[in-house]
Design a protein around this motif. Structure first.
Motif, PDB file in Angstrom:
ATOM      1  N   ILE A   1      -0.954   2.636  -6.304  1.00  0.00           N
ATOM      2  CA  ILE A   1      -1.803   1.655  -5.635  1.00  0.00           C
ATOM      3  C   ILE A   1      -3.009   1.306  -6.507  1.00  0.00           C
ATOM      4  O   ILE A   1      -3.608   2.170  -7.145  1.00  0.00           O
ATOM      5  CB  ILE A   1      -2.251   2.200  -4.255  1.00  0.00           C
ATOM      6  CG1 ILE A   1      -3.099   1.158  -3.531  1.00  0.00           C
ATOM      7  CG2 ILE A   1      -2.987   3.493  -4.369  1.00  0.00           C
ATOM      8  CD1 ILE A   1      -3.456   1.574  -2.112  1.00  0.00           C
TER       9      ILE A   1
ATOM     10  N   ILE B   1      -3.128   6.006  -0.081  1.00  0.00           N
ATOM     11  CA  ILE B   1      -4.265   5.382   0.600  1.00  0.00           C
ATOM     12  C   ILE B   1      -4.930   6.354   1.578  1.00  0.00           C
ATOM     13  O   ILE B   1      -6.085   6.197   1.963  1.00  0.00           O
ATOM     14  CB  ILE B   1      -3.805   4.091   1.338  1.00  0.00           C
ATOM     15  CG1 ILE B   1      -4.997   3.200   1.691  1.00  0.00           C
ATOM     16  CG2 ILE B   1      -3.009   4.412   2.580  1.00  0.00           C
ATOM     17  CD1 ILE B   1      -5.564   2.458   0.538  1.00  0.00           C
TER      18      ILE B   1
ATOM     19  N   LEU C   1      -9.003   1.238   4.720  1.00  0.00           N
ATOM     20  CA  LEU C   1      -9.110   0.589   3.413  1.00  0.00           C
ATOM     21  C   LEU C   1     -10.552   0.519   2.927  1.00  0.00           C
ATOM     22  O   LEU C   1     -10.834   0.743   1.739  1.00  0.00           O
ATOM     23  CB  LEU C   1      -8.505  -0.813   3.476  1.00  0.00           C
ATOM     24  CG  LEU C   1      -6.987  -0.864   3.716  1.00  0.00           C
ATOM     25  CD1 LEU C   1      -6.517  -2.299   3.866  1.00  0.00           C
ATOM     26  CD2 LEU C   1      -6.233  -0.186   2.591  1.00  0.00           C
TER      27      LEU C   1
ATOM     28  N   VAL D   1      -5.517  -3.169  -2.693  1.00  0.00           N
ATOM     29  CA  VAL D   1      -6.389  -2.872  -1.547  1.00  0.00           C
ATOM     30  C   VAL D   1      -7.186  -4.107  -1.149  1.00  0.00           C
ATOM     31  O   VAL D   1      -7.291  -4.443   0.036  1.00  0.00           O
ATOM     32  CB  VAL D   1      -7.339  -1.697  -1.865  1.00  0.00           C
ATOM     33  CG1 VAL D   1      -8.277  -1.439  -0.693  1.00  0.00           C
ATOM     34  CG2 VAL D   1      -6.536  -0.437  -2.184  1.00  0.00           C
TER      35      VAL D   1
ATOM     36  N   LEU E   1       0.788  -1.235   0.000  1.00  0.00           N
ATOM     37  CA  LEU E   1       0.000   0.000   0.000  1.00  0.00           C
ATOM     38  C   LEU E   1       0.818   1.283   0.000  1.00  0.00           C
ATOM     39  O   LEU E   1       0.327   2.327  -0.426  1.00  0.00           O
ATOM     40  CB  LEU E   1      -0.932   0.018   1.225  1.00  0.00           C
ATOM     41  CG  LEU E   1      -1.959  -1.111   1.310  1.00  0.00           C
ATOM     42  CD1 LEU E   1      -2.686  -1.058   2.644  1.00  0.00           C
ATOM     43  CD2 LEU E   1      -2.949  -1.032   0.159  1.00  0.00           C
TER      44      LEU E   1
END
Length: 794
Positions: A409, A606, A441, A414, A404
């Motif tokens: 990404i 993220i 997430l 994920v 991550l």
């Protein structure tokens, strides 16, 4: 004068019943022709009846800085204070008390002056009020010395929060005046008073060696009678005599096991030619054979030899190699330790404990990877107490962070990470660290119901305000707009219970701290108070709630009224305290166990959804004020002032998502240019197609920000152009017609990413190595369906 009558008038003002209000005021003015209070109240009613037409000069000429009138009536002064505050005239609001005290000197007026200055965060006026309290001392209680200390605290607050606004003369004179005022209160009668004296000398005379000596001379006798942590810290900073330092560190270590004291004992002992072994034995005798005494062996090596020996490391590790503190303790000395020796010593102990290996792993001196370490210790998950959480999470988190913490990404990354974390969470139900990542997430891919489930499972309501709320509630109304869900109800309760109740209580608690002589707490309480008022998460929620009301076609008048009141407090704080930033960022990114220095301060992608720049919060608030001004058809001086505090172009280009910028540009164009570019801006919505195809949190955010913008535009009476109105309605229909397609396609994309993850060699191999069964996408698909149904109802 009846409080009941006054309340009736304020109730009439609140209900906008000005006809009856004026009748009552006329009666009262006739009945009490000499009452300043009713004279001011009459002016206040006129102002509230028609704020835009009220002539401020009438109020200013009568009661302003150079006004011709004043009063000893406390109710009149309080109303004048409120009146001036509503005009953002913060100096005039307190000047009415100053002027009243000059003409009608009394303890009561001076105390009300003190109280209002404290509430207004105006520490210059606070100091002036305290000096008056000294003059009008209540002889019954003989508290003149208390008011002297109050004055010193006000000067300290002034220098801490407002130094940039002080003149050169004030910077020179005020410390001397505060010092003389406090010296006049000697001998000090409590440790709290001693703390104020030390704080004064340290803060306002930082380069004065004589004042430093005064601190040391004052606190040494105090520390002989009671151990105070404030005074202990002052002693460590200011006591320069090695004999006295060595003696007092020994004395205090008999009562408290404090590592800073131990370090000073070692340094002063060396200066006194004490031997290394002599000091080591002394430390053990004083604090026993515990963490600090064993760690002090490393400090002794460092001070005496500038190199940490194998024996000292062994001495510490034989007791703490399998304790959580080990990694933190050893890390501070790691650059002075031979890593090969450290590894050898670690291996000499029984390594069946996962904490032992997690310490090795975090120190980055390992021979195995995270998967191997996890498999080595996974059986301990079955034997540990259910309420504890395991150090195995450190290995699991390392696996997912490697997927991550990068710029490119993908959804596959994920979903793999969620798969690993969900499997692990079932084995380690109460693990805080892994659940934090699950919340992040799930929010990142737009599965808010699942994110909220994990958020609710944390069960740490005392921590979930500011520090952790940003995991879930950043841009909350544009991610999951469901009023009936606990997701939203919980937020409302937090806003009311945490911020509302806390901010209602802090002023009285601060006054109580003054009255009860809890002086060491006051500056910290003031700082906490300011941080709470200016909390970035609080203000993000305030603006989001109004956006949410627009999104749901709810009335937002009360929300805007409350927002104006709260913004007035922000203006007060900024005006009176130059060192205060616009917003206090109390969010806690350390919970992710990431070394931000190693990441060069850049937050991983993220975290994009929770990356809120301070100026964006200001912009969000300004946007709601802009929409309000568009509705009323009036330009706002307050709004112009807000917009001048930020670099508008830079904020829009660097701190907003593309749809946030688009939405702001539309409303600002109507406010500033009467909508000359409205149709052009509306047609720019085609740029958001990529957000719909790529998905993640940006999909719901983009869709709902557009819906919110278009619905608000559709309700604006100011837009007269028929073509523009038709275009708005068309855009709304087109967007609503597409909602099913957008979310169904996204759900398919998630499933494809899952299939690719299962089929891919890298991630399927890791899952097999961890012995984690295949992860079901059913919960994620159901969550996306819930979001889709919610969004479709708007």
């Amino acid at each position: 004068m009846s409080d009941k009558i006054s309340q009736e008038i304020f109730d009439l003002i609140k209900s906008s019943n000005f006809k009856q209000c004026n009748v009552k005021i006329a009666q009262l003015r006739k009945q009490y022709p000499n009452s300043t209070y009713y004279e001011v109240l009459e002016l206040y009613v006129k102002y509230k009846h028609s704020p835009s037409k009220f002539d401020y000069n009438v109020l200013n000429t009568l009661y302003g800085l150079k006004g011709s009138r004043t009063s000893s009536d406390i109710k009149a002064l309080e109303l004048l204070h409120t009146f001036f505050l509503e005009f953002n005239r913060f100096e005039e609001a307190l000047h009415v008390y100053k002027k009243a005290n000059f003409k009608y000197p009394s303890f009561e007026i001076a105390y009300y002056w003190f109280e209002k200055a404290l509430n207004d965060f105006n520490f210059r006026h606070l100091g002036k009020a305290c000096l008056q309290l000294i003059k009008y001392d209540d002889l019954k209680y003989n508290r003149s010395r208390d008011y002297r200390i109050w004055y010193v605290l006000s000067v300290l607050a002034l220098f801490k929060f407002n130094k940039a606004l002080l003149s050169d003369q004030e910077i020179k004179i005020l410390p001397q005046l505060a010092y003389k005022t406090l010296i006049a209160a000697k001998p000090f009668q409590s440790t709290e008073e001693c703390v104020v004296f030390c704080d004064l000398c340290e803060t306002l005379f930082s380069d004065d060696k004589e004042k430093s000596k005064e601190i040391a001379d004052l606190i040494l006798p105090e520390l002989k009678t009671s151990v105070d942590l404030y005074l202990k810290n002052y002693m460590l900073k200011h006591l320069k005599d090695n004999n006295l330092l060595f003696e007092n560190c020994q004395f205090l270590l008999k009562s408290i096991d404090d590592y800073d004291l131990i370090k000073k004992l070692i340094v002063s002992g060396k200066q006194l030619d004490k031997s290394k072994n002599e000091i080591k034995t002394l430390i053990t005798d004083l604090v026993g054979d515990g963490r600090n005494s064993r760690l002090s062996a490393l400090e002794l090596d460092l001070v005496f030899d500038n190199l940490i020996s194998k024996d000292s490391i062994t001495f510490y590790l034989e007791k703490f190699h399998n304790k959580q503190c080990c990694y933190v303790d050893i890390k501070r000395y790691l650059d002075k330790i031979d890593v090969s020796i450290l590894l050898e010593i670690f291996h000499s102990f029984n390594d069946s404990d996962p904490i032992h290996d997690s310490n090795l792993f975090q120190l980055n001196i390992v021979e195995m990877d995270a998967i191997e370490y996890y498999n080595k210790h996974k059986n301990t998950l079955n034997t540990k107490p259910k309420t504890d959480y395991s150090a195995c999470s450190i290995f699991i988190l390392d696996i997912i962070k490697s997927c991550l913490i990068k710029d490119d990404i993908t959804l596959k990354d994920v979903i793999f990470s969620i798969s690993v974390l969900e499997h692990y969470q079932r084995k380690d139900i109460h693990n805080f660290d892994t659940r934090i990542w699950l919340i992040t997430l799930y929010t990142y891919i737009g599965c808010i119901p699942l994110a909220y489930f994990h958020f609710n499972e944390l069960k740490i309501k005392n921590v979930q305000n500011d520090t952790l709320d940003h995991l879930l509630y950043t841009r909350f109304s544009s991610l999951f707009p469901q009023k009936s869900h606990d997701y939203y109800k919980t937020l409302l309760n937090v806003e009311e219970l945490f911020y509302g109740m806390s901010l209602d209580r802090i002023p009285s608690l601060t006054r109580i701290a003054f009255e009860r002589r809890a002086y060491s707490k006051i500056l910290g309480m003031l700082e906490f108070w300011i941080n709470l008022e200016t909390s970035s998460m609080r203000w993000l929620k305030i603006s989001e709630m109004i956006q949410f009301a627009r999104l749901c076609n709810d009335k937002r008048g009360n929300l805007l009224t409350e927002m104006h009141k709260k913004w007035l407090k922000i203006e007060q704080i900024k005006c009176n305290n130059s060192s205060i930033k616009q917003w206090s960022d109390n969010r806690d990114f350390d919970v992710f166990r990431l070394n931000m220095k190693e990441l060069s301060g850049r937050k991983p992608k993220i975290f994009d959804y929770m990356d809120i720049a301070p100026d964006l919060i200001t912009l969000n608030c300004a946007k709601e004020f802009i929409i309000e001004s568009i509705s009323t058809g009036e330009k706002s001086a307050q709004l112009e002032k807000i917009l001048n505090t930020i670099d508008l172009s830079k904020t829009l280009n660097e701190s907003t998502t593309s749809v946030e910028k688009w939405s702001f540009d539309i409303f600002f164009d109507i406010y500033n240019n009467n909508g000359d570019n409205l149709r052009k801006l509306l047609n720019e919505s085609s740029q958001f197609e990529e957000s719909f195809t790529k998905g993640t949190w940006l999909m719901s955010h983009t869709y709902l920000t557009q819906i919110s913008t278009l619905k608000t535009l559709d309700n604006l009476k100011r837009i007269k152009d028929k073509n523009s109105k038709q275009l708005i309605k068309q855009k709304l229909r087109d967007l609503r017609d597409r909602v099913d397609t957008i979310y169904i396609n996204y759900s398919k994309t998630l499933n494809v990413s899952y299939e690719n993850m299962i089929k891919g060699e890298k991630y399927s191999c890791i899952l097999k190595q961890l012995n984690f069964q295949e992860f079901s996408m059913e919960d994620i698909s159901s969550s996306i369906l819930t979001v889709r149904k919610t969004v479709k109802n708007l």
